[in-house]
Scaffold this active site. Structure first.
Site, PDB file in Angstrom:
ATOM      1  N   LYS A  97      43.311  10.528 -50.993  1.00 49.38           N
ATOM      2  CA  LYS A  97      42.672  10.998 -52.321  1.00 49.38           C
ATOM      3  C   LYS A  97      43.091  10.138 -53.421  1.00 49.38           C
ATOM      4  CE  LYS A  97      41.429  15.537 -54.292  1.00 49.38           C
ATOM      5  NZ  LYS A  97      39.909  15.338 -54.225  1.00 49.38           N
ATOM      6  N   GLU A 138      31.039  12.183 -45.287  1.00 58.13           N
ATOM      7  CA  GLU A 138      31.291  13.215 -46.115  1.00 58.13           C
ATOM      8  C   GLU A 138      30.229  13.432 -46.954  1.00 58.13           C
ATOM      9  OE1 GLU A 138      34.933  14.257 -47.349  1.00 58.13           O
ATOM     10  OE2 GLU A 138      35.974  12.375 -47.386  1.00 58.13           O
ATOM     11  N   ARG A 153      49.561  16.038 -48.471  1.00 63.08           N
ATOM     12  CA  ARG A 153      48.330  14.956 -48.670  1.00 63.08           C
ATOM     13  C   ARG A 153      48.594  14.099 -49.778  1.00 63.08           C
ATOM     14  NH1 ARG A 153      42.247  17.374 -48.932  1.00 63.08           N
ATOM     15  NH2 ARG A 153      43.116  17.766 -51.253  1.00 63.08           N
TER      16      ARG A 153
HETATM   17  N1  PLP Z   1      36.197  15.227 -49.407  1.00 56.06           N
HETATM   18  C1  PLP Z   1      36.353  14.681 -50.457  1.00 56.06           C
HETATM   19  C2  PLP Z   1      36.130  13.219 -50.800  1.00 56.06           C
HETATM   20  C3  PLP Z   1      37.121  15.321 -51.849  1.00 56.06           C
HETATM   21  O1  PLP Z   1      37.115  15.056 -52.897  1.00 56.06           O
HETATM   22  C4  PLP Z   1      37.603  16.788 -51.315  1.00 56.06           C
HETATM   23  C5  PLP Z   1      38.178  17.535 -52.490  1.00 56.06           C
HETATM   24  O2  PLP Z   1      39.173  17.450 -52.314  1.00 56.06           O
HETATM   25  C6  PLP Z   1      37.260  17.155 -50.246  1.00 56.06           C
HETATM   26  C7  PLP Z   1      36.778  16.683 -49.114  1.00 56.06           C
HETATM   27  C8  PLP Z   1      37.739  18.738 -49.577  1.00 56.06           C
HETATM   28  O3  PLP Z   1      38.975  18.725 -49.715  1.00 56.06           O
HETATM   29  P1  PLP Z   1      39.875  20.130 -49.813  1.00 56.06           P
HETATM   30  O4  PLP Z   1      39.342  21.206 -48.992  1.00 56.06           O
HETATM   31  O5  PLP Z   1      41.254  19.618 -49.563  1.00 56.06           O
HETATM   32  O6  PLP Z   1      39.749  20.421 -51.428  1.00 56.06           O
HETATM   33  C1  COI Z   2      38.241  19.104 -54.981  1.00 55.08           C
HETATM   34  O1  COI Z   2      37.400  19.870 -54.164  1.00 55.08           O
HETATM   35  O2  COI Z   2      39.194  19.699 -55.204  1.00 55.08           O
HETATM   36  C2  COI Z   2      37.953  17.951 -55.494  1.00 55.08           C
HETATM   37  O3  COI Z   2      38.850  17.403 -55.668  1.00 55.08           O
HETATM   38  C3  COI Z   2      36.481  17.616 -55.501  1.00 55.08           C
HETATM   39  C4  COI Z   2      36.271  16.916 -56.732  1.00 55.08           C
HETATM   40  C5  COI Z   2      36.087  17.681 -57.961  1.00 55.08           C
HETATM   41  C6  COI Z   2      36.874  15.614 -57.140  1.00 55.08           C
END
Ligand code: PLP
Ligand code: COI
Length: 340
Positions: free
Chosen positions: A183, A219, A80
């Site tokens: 991200k 989201e 990612r």
């Molecule tokens: N959506 C956003 C905007 C986020 O910052 C995150 C965190 O990473 C997620 C979703 C969840 O993604 P993940 O499960 O890969 O941490």
């Molecule tokens: C995560 O869930 O890892 C995130 O990045 C969320 C937030 C702290 C930016």
């Protein structure tokens, strides 16, 4: 192990001993360097400072009952991060080097990995920033990849207790064809004001709508959204949603539990039909939601009437945690056990 109040850790920054750094110069990445400095020294015209040329990742390492440390799905984070780099023209970090760096960062700070029974974890935060000087709007030619780690508790202070969320129409975190699916720091800067306003009104976070039509769910703050009804796990699809690795894992687990899984556009009105709803992500894990308040219409959607997380959210949460902490066999090959 460090003397830290592990059970009451918030999701916040705590100093650890080392971070890992790697510099991109003359078209290639250098060696991984170990640093104990808490600052970086960068050029005043670095592109990250002026034009937000920055991306980051978030993943976790867990101390397990068998005394081993496990990292969850790091290859997905590495890939990612490459997608994020492609989206804002950053130098791409090779998956293997990413893996080497995060493992090093965890091992060097292993005294900070919270104990098994604390419910906390070591949060791993890799970033890439444009460090090369430019004043015209263009990508840098030099970059810094850095991995810091910090022990964290649950993202929402409520932990696995249900939270109240507010629908935001006033602000978007990303544009329809913008950077929501990657991200990058700018998305989070763009979400600060809406979150601040939601907090002031007593809500844990914001439920963003799709930025084009404002008719569909997007989201939930820094986490994906899911709803459950009729033995089906439903999660919004939109081009401005970050593809969450936690959500992807929950979809697989839901399927394994005999549920149907749907990733599709979810109209706001469908909120009325869900039996359970929640936010999910690395930081949030699963955060059950008990109330979604539409600030514009005054409409409130209520869940968890008994004040507790619903049965399916609880089952998914327990299953995911059991895999992450090595209590259940890792049939999906999601977990890397660190060699110590
Ligand atoms: N959506 C956003 C905007 C986020 O910052 C995150 C965190 O990473 C997620 C979703 C969840 O993604 P993940 O499960 O890969 O941490
Ligand atoms: C995560 O869930 O890892 C995130 O990045 C969320 C937030 C702290 C930016």
């Amino acid at each position: 192990m460090k003397n830290i109040d592990w059970k009451n850790l918030p999701f916040g920054y705590l100093d650890t001993d080392y971070n890992i750094r790697c510099y991109y110069k003359n078209g290639k990445w250098g060696e991984l360097e170990i640093s104990s400095a808490k600052h970086v020294d960068i050029h005043i015209a670095a592109t990250c400072l002026h034009y937000g040329q920055e991306c980051f990742e978030g993943l976790k390492a867990f101390n397990c009952k068998d005394g081993k440390i496990r990292i969850f799905r790091w290859e997905d984070n590495a890939r990612r991060m490459q997608t994020s780099s492609q989206g804002i023209l950053l130098a791409e970090m090779p998956v293997e080097l990413f893996g080497e760096a995060i493992k090093k960062a965890v091992l060097l700070n292993k005294e900070y990995v919270p104990p098994y029974d604390s419910g906390a974890a070591l949060y791993i935060r890799p970033i890439i920033i444009g460090t090369g000087p430019e004043i015209g709007v263009k990508p840098a030619i030099e970059y810094l990849f850095l991995v810091l780690v910090t022990p964290v508790g649950p993202y929402f202070k409520e932990g696995f207790n249900p939270v109240n969320i507010m629908i935001s129409r006033k602000y978007d975190r990303a544009a329809p064809e913008g950077t929501g699916h990657i991200k990058v720091g700018g998305n989070y800067a763009g979400s600060l004001l809406s979150m601040h306003e939601a907090h002031k009104k007593g809500f844990a976070n914001v439920l963003f709508l799709d930025p084009r039509a404002k008719k569909y769910l997007d989201e939930c703050g820094p986490a994906n959204f899911f709803g459950i009804k009729d033995n089906t796990y439903i999660t919004p699809y939109s081009k401005s949603i970050l593809p969450s690795i936690t959500n992807k894992s929950l979809m697989t687990l839901a399927e394994g539990m005999g549920m149907k899984v749907e990733r599709r556009v979810v109209p706001i009105d469908e909120l009325e039909t869900f039996e359970e709803v929640g936010a999910c992500g690395t930081a949030a894990i699963i955060s059950p939601i008990k109330l979604i308040f539409d600030d514009d219409t005054g409409k409130a959607y209520e869940y968890c009437k008994d004040g507790k997380a619903g049965p399916i959210s609880s089952k998914l949460y327990n299953k995911l945690r059991a895999i992450q902490y090595g209590d259940e066999p890792d049939v999906h090959k999601w977990v890397t056990v660190l060699e110590m």
